[in-house]
Design an enzyme around this catalytic site. Sequence first.
Site, PDB file in Angstrom:
ATOM      1  N   SER A  68      32.784  33.820  40.724  1.00 52.44           N
ATOM      2  CA  SER A  68      31.550  33.398  40.053  1.00 52.44           C
ATOM      3  C   SER A  68      31.338  31.896  40.177  1.00 52.44           C
ATOM      4  O   SER A  68      32.269  31.125  40.389  1.00 52.44           O
ATOM      5  CB  SER A  68      31.597  33.773  38.571  1.00 52.44           C
ATOM      6  OG  SER A  68      31.846  35.143  38.412  1.00 52.44           O
TER       7      SER A  68
HETATM    8  N1  SAH Z   1      35.919  37.081  37.347  1.00 53.52           N
HETATM    9  C1  SAH Z   1      35.913  37.043  38.783  1.00 53.52           C
HETATM   10  C2  SAH Z   1      34.568  37.427  39.362  1.00 53.52           C
HETATM   11  C3  SAH Z   1      34.724  38.692  40.061  1.00 53.52           C
HETATM   12  S1  SAH Z   1      33.329  39.501  40.729  1.00 53.52           S
HETATM   13  C4  SAH Z   1      36.410  35.711  39.328  1.00 53.52           C
HETATM   14  O1  SAH Z   1      36.614  34.787  38.538  1.00 53.52           O
HETATM   15  O2  SAH Z   1      36.639  35.599  40.522  1.00 53.52           O
HETATM   16  C5  SAH Z   1      33.416  41.013  39.810  1.00 53.52           C
HETATM   17  C6  SAH Z   1      34.643  41.845  40.010  1.00 53.52           C
HETATM   18  O3  SAH Z   1      34.502  42.980  39.169  1.00 53.52           O
HETATM   19  C7  SAH Z   1      34.847  42.371  41.422  1.00 53.52           C
HETATM   20  O4  SAH Z   1      36.104  41.984  41.888  1.00 53.52           O
HETATM   21  C8  SAH Z   1      34.758  43.896  41.251  1.00 53.52           C
HETATM   22  O5  SAH Z   1      35.639  44.599  42.098  1.00 53.52           O
HETATM   23  C9  SAH Z   1      35.142  44.067  39.807  1.00 53.52           C
HETATM   24  N2  SAH Z   1      34.713  45.310  39.156  1.00 53.52           N
HETATM   25  C10 SAH Z   1      33.530  45.963  39.308  1.00 53.52           C
HETATM   26  N3  SAH Z   1      33.517  47.056  38.534  1.00 53.52           N
HETATM   27  C11 SAH Z   1      34.722  47.109  37.880  1.00 53.52           C
HETATM   28  C12 SAH Z   1      35.314  48.019  36.946  1.00 53.52           C
HETATM   29  N4  SAH Z   1      34.688  49.123  36.527  1.00 53.52           N
HETATM   30  N5  SAH Z   1      36.564  47.745  36.494  1.00 53.52           N
HETATM   31  C13 SAH Z   1      37.240  46.642  36.915  1.00 53.52           C
HETATM   32  N6  SAH Z   1      36.731  45.758  37.792  1.00 53.52           N
HETATM   33  C14 SAH Z   1      35.481  45.996  38.281  1.00 53.52           C
END
Ligand code: SAH
Length: 217
Positions: A68
């Site tokens: 993000s």
């Molecule tokens: N917080 C992260 C941003 C990640 S983007 C950072 O600091 O880098 C969002 C993430 O959510 C992705 O990696 C995706 O695979 C995950 N995601 C999507 N749906 C999900 C679910 N149901 N349970 C766990 N993770 C999920």
Amino acid sequence: MIKPQGIGMTSQRTRDRLVQRLRAEGIRKPAVLDAIGATPRHLFVDEALASRAYEDTALPIGLGQTISQPYIVARMTELLLEVSPGKVLEVGTGSGYQAAVLARLVDKVYSTERIEELASQARQRFRKLGYRNVRVQHSDGTWGWPQFAPFDAIIVTAGGEEIPQALLEQLAVGGRLVMPLGGRTRQTLVTVTRTPTVYERVDLEPVVFVPLIGDAG
Ligand code: SAH
């Protein structure tokens, strides 16, 4: 030999510039700015993107996912800190950056990630960098993490159409959830604060997140 990109791109000064920018954009809590200033974002992205790690922008982390934008990480962290959480659940570990920022501010971070490769990469990063208060689980975070519930704060870093019921149930009384709610391409940042009697929802600014994919999402 000195690496071509040099230490300049990832130095403390570069990080401080990002902090100044976030302050100018309205991030006020010193603790949050300090945590961002102390977290090496360049170690949470691919080496090829390290030189862009302190730009205020989201970056690809592979497998169709993104780390993000620092402003959003700071903003969501500020919103969570308003309830002084000890134990936080994150849904969507991704690179692990948001969890790493939180780890400097709360006692314990429980983070779930549905893509196994990202979960194991993040785990390795935390081990290498010495973060001891972050625990990562490869699972569908729309079910929360019942074993460690209730949580003082819950942060969902992927956008969904509705708030998973399990997360509302696993939020402690007095606790707060922050999540992007809306469609696949655009969402609104929403906070939900649980009082002894109700869940209070507040809709904030428009945001763009990758989708939350899960059974209860
Ligand atoms: N917080 C992260 C941003 C990640 S983007 C950072 O600091 O880098 C969002 C993430 O959510 C992705 O990696 C995706 O695979 C995950 N995601 C999507 N749906 C999900 C679910 N149901 N349970 C766990 N993770 C999920």
